[in-house]
Write an enzyme that holds these catalytic residues in place. Structure first.
Site, short mmCIF file in Angstrom:
data_model
loop_
_atom_site.label_atom_id
_atom_site.label_comp_id
_atom_site.label_asym_id
_atom_site.label_seq_id
_atom_site.Cartn_x
_atom_site.Cartn_y
_atom_site.Cartn_z
N LYS A 85 0.82 -1.05 0.25
CA LYS A 85 0.06 0.01 0.07
C LYS A 85 0.78 1.37 0.15
CE LYS A 85 -3.84 0.36 1.99
NZ LYS A 85 -4.93 0.25 3.29
O1 G3P Z 1 -7.48 0.71 5.50
C1 G3P Z 1 -7.80 1.96 4.52
C2 G3P Z 1 -9.33 2.49 4.74
O2 G3P Z 1 -10.41 1.41 4.69
C3 G3P Z 1 -9.32 3.22 6.30
O3 G3P Z 1 -10.30 3.76 6.39
O4 G3P Z 1 -11.49 5.92 7.11
O5 G3P Z 1 -11.83 3.65 8.26
O6 G3P Z 1 -9.51 4.83 8.58
P1 G3P Z 1 -10.83 4.74 7.72
#
Ligand code: G3P
Length: 215
Positions: A85
Site C-alpha cells: 500500500k
Molecule cells: O484501511 C484503509 C481504509 O479502509 C481506512 O479507512 O477511514 O476507516 O480509516 P478509515
C-alpha cells in the site's frame, strides 16, 4: 464484488477468514499501530493464515520514493501474498512505477478524486483504494466520489482494480456494489452487520419454536 477485510487484528482476521467470504486483507498504519505487534511478524502471520494468492496489504511509511521502494522490497520478501500500500503522492506514483516491473503488486491508497485514481492506474498500480467514509465524516458524499472514479475507469480498459475503502456502515457496501467497485474492504464489525439481520434471527427463532412444538 469481492470482499476484503479492513483489519490488522489477527483474531478478527482469523474469524473473518473462517467465514469463507473474504479474498484479501487491508491493513493500514493506524490499524497496525493499535495491535502493538511487530509489523513484519504480523504481516507474516496473516500471510500464513490465509491461502496462497490472497492479497495481504501492508503500507509503506517512507515519504520519499527511494525509501518506499526499499520498504516495499522488504515487505514483499515476507511472502508472495503481500501487496504494497502506497499513499497517493508524487513519490508514491514514482514508487509504484518502479515496483510494477519488479512484479510487486501495489495498492495506491488515500485516493479521493478520479484524477488521482487515473494517475495511479497510469503508474501501474494493481489497486486503488477510493475512500468513502472520510468524505462522509466531513459531510460530503463519498459514494459520489467513488462513482466518479468508476465512471472514468469505465471509459478505458483499465486493469487497475477499484477498492471501496473507508467503509463506515452496510449502506456504503451496497453503494459500492451498485456503483461497481471491484472490491469493498470492510471492517469486521460492518461485515457482521451485513450478515446479521433482525428478521433472519426472528425467523430462526420461530422455526425452532415451531419445530420444538411439532417434535
Ligand atoms: O484501511 C484503509 C481504509 O479502509 C481506512 O479507512 O477511514 O476507516 O480509516 P478509515
Amino acid at each position: 464484488m469481492e470482499f476484503f477485510l479492513d483489519s490488522a487484528d489477527f483474531s478478527e482476521i482469523q474469524e473473518a477468514w473462517n467465514l469463507g467470504v473474504i479474498s484479501g486483507i487491508t491493513t493500514n498504519p493506524s490499524l497496525v499501530a493499535k495491535t502493538g505487534e511487530d509489523f513484519h511478524d504480523l504481516i507474516r502471520r496473516i500471510c500464513h493464515l490465509v491461502d496462497d494468492g490472497v492479497a495481504v496489504n501492508a503500507e509503506v511509511m517512507a515519504p520519499d520514493a527511494d525509501g518506499m521502494v526499499r520498504e516495499a522490497a522488504e515487505l514483499a520478501a515476507i511472502h508472495p501474498n503481500v501487496v504494497i500500500k502506497i499513499p497517493m503522492t508524487s513519490a508514491g506514483l514514482q514508487a509504484v512505477k518502479r515496483l510494477d516491473p519488479k512484479g510487486i503488486r501495489t495498492n495506491v491508497t488515500l485516493v479521493f478524486a478520479p484524477g488521482q485514481a487515473l494517475l495511479a492506474a497510469a503508474a501501474g498500480a494493481t489497486y486503488v483504494s477510493a475512500f468513502l467514509g472520510r468524505f462522509d465524516d466531513i459531510g460530503e458524499d463519498g459514494a459520489a466520489a467513488l462513482a466518479d472514479i468508476r465512471d472514468v475507469f469505465g471509459q478505458y480498459a483499465i486493469k487497475c482494480k477499484i477498492i471501496a475503502a473507508s467503509i463506515r456502515h452496510p449502506v456504503h457496501v451496497l453503494q459500492a456494489a451498485r456503483i461497481g467497485a471491484d472490491i469493498a474492504t470492510v471492517p469486521f464489525k460492518i461485515l457482521k452487520k451485513l450478515y446479521e439481520h433482525p428478521l433472519t434471527q426472528q425467523g430462526i427463532e420461530k422455526f425452532n419454536a415451531d419445530w420444538a412444538k411439532g417434535s
